[in-house]
Design an enzyme around this catalytic site. Structure first.
Site, PDB file in Angstrom:
ATOM      1  N   LYS A  45       0.865 -36.671   5.299  1.00 14.25           N
ATOM      2  CA  LYS A  45       0.694 -35.525   4.350  1.00 14.25           C
ATOM      3  C   LYS A  45       1.225 -35.688   3.024  1.00 14.25           C
ATOM      4  O   LYS A  45       2.152 -36.515   2.975  1.00 14.25           O
ATOM      5  CB  LYS A  45       1.731 -34.186   5.163  1.00 14.25           C
ATOM      6  CG  LYS A  45       1.943 -33.032   4.279  1.00 14.25           C
ATOM      7  CD  LYS A  45       2.551 -32.196   5.098  1.00 14.25           C
ATOM      8  CE  LYS A  45       2.528 -30.782   4.544  1.00 14.25           C
ATOM      9  NZ  LYS A  45       3.527 -29.753   5.397  1.00 14.25           N
ATOM     10  N   SER A  74       4.907 -25.248   9.706  1.00 12.81           N
ATOM     11  CA  SER A  74       3.890 -26.000   9.142  1.00 12.81           C
ATOM     12  C   SER A  74       3.258 -27.174   9.655  1.00 12.81           C
ATOM     13  O   SER A  74       2.135 -27.905   9.246  1.00 12.81           O
ATOM     14  CB  SER A  74       4.125 -26.606   7.573  1.00 12.81           C
ATOM     15  OG  SER A  74       4.383 -25.349   6.788  1.00 12.81           O
ATOM     16  N   SER A  95       1.263 -25.330   6.463  1.00  7.10           N
ATOM     17  CA  SER A  95       0.910 -26.035   5.275  1.00  7.10           C
ATOM     18  C   SER A  95       0.473 -27.350   5.391  1.00  7.10           C
ATOM     19  O   SER A  95      -0.461 -28.016   4.846  1.00  7.10           O
ATOM     20  CB  SER A  95       1.937 -26.338   4.217  1.00  7.10           C
ATOM     21  OG  SER A  95       3.145 -26.974   4.745  1.00  7.10           O
TER      22      SER A  95
END
Lengths: 95, 480, 491
Positions: free
Chosen positions: C79, C178, C154
């Site tokens: 990420k 997330s 997210s």
């Protein structure tokens, strides 16, 4: 129950230079969110100790020893503006 | 109207740790700009702080030296404000659970003892250094700034007093004593000129005899102990004039200008800062482990107050004890006494001639060419009448000038006294023979003529004879 | 089977058997990415050169007889809020556009030491604030099951890449759900560890007391593998757990017979979409049939968890994001003074959701409001922790649907921030408590969209959590992959 927000002051504290239109827009949104968040006030919490950390740890410290530093060129390569070995910025208004 | 001044002092002490407060970067002075940096002290995204154990222990040690309560549970807080040399735009500091609280330091400015309450001692990190370009180097007319983050993250201890001081002299005495303690503990080099020790004062006035506090003014930029006293004296007078003219004192920060001899108004802030303190979520609480405080206590060396008390107990005057400790001559004194010197005699020479020498030359006590052993030797020579008291001053001067030990200097400068009776006999006999009338009159009871004959012996020996020994010999020979 | 669709366990076996090389795995991933990225936009940065060098080094080591562990030679995505030295790291924000970090996160170093091949950096909601990846400054990621829908957030990019096979596993971060919520919406496994078990050093902070890094994988066993590779004390993180914890793999195949499973009443009924509710119930029935004792428990403070979260997280983020000021890195707009420069840079660099949360957090901490908002929220947090403790005295694990809905349409919730925040209602409580939780895909709803089942365990209870998750996975027997997960037609 409407919540009081001095949005201009909040934006100054947060150093975000919003226009007055933007300030109004965010003020409205914050109003709605804060009213929802303010529900926390409904829970009786007398005598409840606030949690600052989820895990009960203490004394995470390090010995007084020197470790490797970063290479200055690699650091200054990311600088938006540099002057020699320094970071350069516009003049300060406040002390 | 008579006013009473109410003074509190905040002191920042840079700690002499090897590494920074929250990262392992070196703390050495004079490094090339932006070389003693890492993700943590640069505030790079993703970096995390880890506290320096030595800085924590040293802060607790100072707290113990100041008779504080060491918090069994202490936490760090974020103090949030934006400033270009504060990389995270928050400073990791302490708020309502500092490491030490509720202590005191007794000082005496000459007016009698004053107990200065210590509100708190806490730990935080220093910022980077900004150099303002162009103009006078001050912020006001700069064209920009250059920032060096080498000093970002240096451990800073903050000591805050209760507003207990009443005169500039007391404030200076407090500052001096705190500095002496910090030096005795070895936790900082405490140099005001270099900024490793910084004093800020808060001062307000109130009508004498009342107890509500007046508006306080913060005074900064006092870079010497003398400045602390001068700045506060000026500020008290300034505030008195303001109040006397019927105006209120403005609550503000003022800067001391040493050259001009006055405080100047700083830039007023638009609104007072809201630091939005909250517990630092990247750190966990500090808890005092069993045995830690005992270990720290045991490691505290003799502090200035204890040392002064010890000196008074061996017979010194308060003032002499104070001068020895404050002047950095305590070690010398202890060494001299350890090899047999009389405390009072040693103290006299140290606070007199030697302090005078230090003042004249401006050198540090460590640089003196005399040590405890040499001082003791000098005193022993005077006691044994090997040199006269007057000659001793010359001998000392020679030692301080680097000419050698007292014995070497006395020989070299031909100051050795002859006091041996055998050596003096011949000279005395010669003079008695040369002045038979005076000798006879002395035998007849005119004791006052002894001095005349002593003078003759002194002349005959080019002043090297010990006058007391001569006197004794003459009386002995004349049976008087 | 296309190598891109192998599990880490299967790929590892074949690497060691010599019938696949790491370079082959990377090539397969590259092919899959080339087929999907135009629509999916899971990645912000792909570093094939670096990845190829790492794959070749991994292969050479294997040939020499070295074995660096279960991730040796496995292509992994990260990420883009994980700092990677020399590789652009943006947090999906304009304010970090082009930032090349001079250091790497601890978890990244651990993966590299274990021989993992870093493929690239995946898309996220800006600064990890969001539940749909629509808040990215570089455009949204799409759901591989239906590109008109969001992948969740997210960690949307990480979940989408694993779902589609353009990575064997990915790291995400979880502050309010997330990792778990996008895993559920994309039909993959996503796990949030006990707070403190995985180092946060090098994770660009959103909310320091809530953030945790965790794995997104296609199987529960793979999640255990990646978790083991990244977990463990780190002296660079003062909030990193120093004690011992049970071996997460020890009980993996023991099944659920005799275990006590508690359904959280407040979060498992109201507001849950019918398709989600049906899949949730079917899973409960299967667990019961497999020998677990199912009960329902009330954790009343969890109704306030969302409100508390939306005070605590913004407060911490308002301070964590203060460092983005244009002085040392990142976006700088001109200004006559440094103060003006900072204000302008931050206005321009932060998107609306980030701006909103910074303002909210600043307000919640400010003088006069601290006690009623942030202070009170931290007390509610204590009540949530106490509710969980009481529950775990009666059951071994708690279960909740991971998300009240399946993947929603792009743009469906962007007009109303509050409606977006409500996506997190099932995941937020375990961020407040710091306990571990995992989402396991258990089925598809009538629209063919994946549903996630969430297992929560007490702090340091990863072994129990993985055990129940493995049983859930086995019982669900879900075989479906998104139609996009194919390399047919790839160049």
């Amino acid at each position: 129950m409407p919540v009081e927000i001095d949005i201009a002051k909040v934006a100054r504290l947060a150093r975000i230079g919003l226009t007055s239109g933007e300030l109004d827009h965010y003020a409205e949104q914050l109003q709605v969110i804060l009213e929802h968040a303010a529900r926390v006030q409904a829970l009786p919490t007398e005598g409840v100790v606030p949690t600052a950390h989820p895990l009960p740890m203490t004394n995470a410290v390090r010995p007084d020893e020197v470790e490797p530093t970063l290479d200055r060129e690699e650091v200054l390569a990311a600088a938006p503006e540099r002057e020699g070995p320094y970071f350069r910025v516009p003049p300060y208004l406040e002390e | 109207m008579t006013y009473e001044a109410v003074i509190g002092i905040e002191t920042h002490v840079e700690l002499l740790t090897r590494s920074k407060m929250f990262c392992g970067c070196p703390t050495d002075f004079g490094a090339e700009p932006n070389t003693n940096v890492c993700p943590v002290c640069l505030g790079l995204p993703g970096a995390l702080p880890v506290p320096n154990e030595q800085a924590i222990e040293w802060t607790m040690s100072l707290g113990l030296a100041l008779e504080c309560v060491i918090a069994p549970h202490s936490v760090f807080h974020r103090k949030n404000y934006f400033y270009a040399d504060l990389p995270k735009n928050y400073q990791i500091s302490q708020f309502d659970l500092p490491l030490c609280t509720g202590g005191h330091l007794d000082v005496d400015a000459g007016d009698g003892p004053r107990r200065v309450g210590i509100t708190r001692v806490h730990l935080e990190e220093d910022t980077g250094k900004s150099t303002h370009l162009g103009g006078s180097g001050r912020i006001h007319d700069a064209s920009g700034a250059l920032i060096d983050f080498n000093r970002s993250g240096i451990p800073l201890m903050e000591v805050v007093t209760d507003p207990d001081m009443r005169t500039p002299e007391e404030a200076r005495a407090y500052a001096q004593e705190l500095r002496a303690i910090v030096l005795a503990l070895g936790i900082s080099d405490a140099r005001l000129e270099e900024g490793s020790l910084r004093f800020d004062a808060n001062v307000s006035l109130r009508p004498a005899g009342t107890d509500t506090l007046g508006t306080k003014v913060e005074v900064k930029n006092m870079n010497s102990l003398r400045s602390v006293q001068r700045a506060l004296a000026f500020e008290i007078e300034r505030q008195a004039r303001v109040l006397d003219s019927g105006q209120p004192v403005a609550q503000e920060t003022r800067h001391w200008d040493e050259a001009a001899g006055r405080t100047e108004s700083g830039r007023s802030k638009e609104e007072s800062s809201d630091y939005r303190y909250f517990t630092e979520p990247d750190l966990v609480p500090l808890v005092v482990a069993p045995g830690l405080l005992d270990r720290l206590h045991a490691g505290i060396p003799e502090l200035p107050a204890a040392r002064r008390a010890r000196y008074v107990a061996v017979g010194l005057e308060e003032a002499a004890a104070r001068t020895l400790v404050a002047g950095g001559l305590a070690e010398l004194f202890d060494d001299a006494v350890a090899v047999g010197a009389s405390p009072r005699a040693a103290a006299n020479w140290l606070t007199g001639e030697i302090t005078g020498h230090l003042n004249r030359t401006g050198i540090e006590p460590e640089a003196l060419s005399i040590d405890g052993a040499r001082l003791a030797e000098l005193l022993a020579m005077v006691d044994a009448a090997e040199i006269s008291a007057t000659a001793a001053k010359d001998v000392l001067a020679g030692v301080l000038a680097g000419e050698g030990s007292p014995r070497e200097v006395a020989a070299g400068r031909d100051l050795l006294q002859i006091s041996d009776a055998g050596a003096l006999s011949a000279a005395v006999d010669d003079v008695l023979t040369a002045h038979p009338d005076e000798a006879a009159r002395i035998r007849g009871g005119e004791g006052r003529l002894v001095g005349f004959l002593v003078g003759k012996v002194m002349k005959a020996t080019s002043g090297k004879a010990d006058p007391k020994a001569v006197d004794a010999l003459i009386r002995d020979r004349t049976g008087s | 089977m296309d190598p891109a669709d192998l599990s880490i366990a299967e790929a590892g076996t074949r690497l060691r058997a010599g019938d696949l090389r790491s370079v082959d795995l990377l090539t397969a991933v590259r092919r899959r990415a080339s087929m999907t990225e135009a629509i999916l936009h899971a990645y912000l940065t792909i570093d094939y050169d670096g990845a190829m060098a790492a794959a070749e080094a991994a292969d050479a080591a294997l040939t020499r007889g070295e074995d660096w562990g279960p991730l040796h030679g496995i292509p992994i995505a990260l990420k883009d809020n994980l700092v990677t030295r020399g590789l652009e790291t943006t947090c999906s924000s304009r304010i970090l556009s082009g930032w090349i970090p001079p250091y790497s996160a601890t978890v990244v170093e651990r993966l590299r030491r274990g021989g993992a091949v870093v493929v690239g950096k995946t898309n996220l909601d800006e600064f990890a604030m969001g539940s749909s990846t629509e808040n990215s400054a570089y455009g949204p990621t799409r759901n591989p099951w239906d590109p008109d829908r969001v992948p969740g957030g997210s960690s949307g990019g990480s979940a989408a890449s694993v779902a589609v096979g353009s990575a064997f596993a990915a790291l995400g971060s979880d502050t309010g759900g997330s990792i778990r919520q996008p895993a559920a919406l994309c039909g993959v496994v996503g796990m949030k560890p006990t707070y403190g078990l995985v180092s946060r050093y090098g994770l660009i902070a959103f909310a320091s007391s809530l953030d945790q890094i965790g794995p997104i994988t296609r199987t529960v066993a793979d999640a255990v593998t990646v978790f083991e590779a990244i977990a463990g004390h780190d002296p660079s993180d003062a909030t990193s757990y120093r004690g011992a914890y049970p071996d997460p793999r020890a009980d993996l195949d023991l099944g659920v017979a005799g275990l006590r499973i508690g359904v959280v009443r407040e979060l498992s009924h109201d507001g849950i979409e019918p398709g989600v509710a049906a899949a949730f119930q079917a899973t409960l029935d299967a667990l019961a049939a497999d020998g677990a004792a199912i009960s329902e428990l009330s954790l009343p403070s969890t109704e306030y968890a969302l409100s508390a979260y939306y005070l605590i997280a913004p407060a911490e983020c308002s301070a964590n994001l203060a460092r983005f000021d244009g002085v040392r890195y990142g976006l700088r707009l001109p200004g006559e003074s440094v103060e003006q420069m900072m204000s302008a840079s931050r206005r321009d660099g932060f998107g609306p959701e980030v701006t909103r949360r910074i303002l909210l957090g600043t307000y919640a901490l400010s003088a006069g409001y601290y006690d009623a908002f942030y202070g009170q929220a931290q007390k509610v947090r204590t009540l949530v922790i106490e509710d969980f403790k009481r529950a775990y005295a009666e059951v071994d694990v708690l279960v909740i649907p991971t998300s009240p809905t399946t993947a929603f349409a792009v743009g469906a919730k962007t007009a109303d921030p509050l409606s977006m925040y409500l996506s997190d209602v099932c995941t937020i409580p375990s961020n407040l408590s710091g306990d571990p939780a995992i989402s396991v895909p258990v089925g598809l709803d009538e629209a063919g969209l994946p549903v996630g089942f969430q297992v929560l365990a007490p702090a340091l209870g990863e072994a129990m959590m993985f055990r129940v998750a493995a049983a859930v996975e086995r019982l669900a027997g879900l075989d479906a992959r998104p139609a996009m997960a194919t390399s047919e037609g790839a160049a």
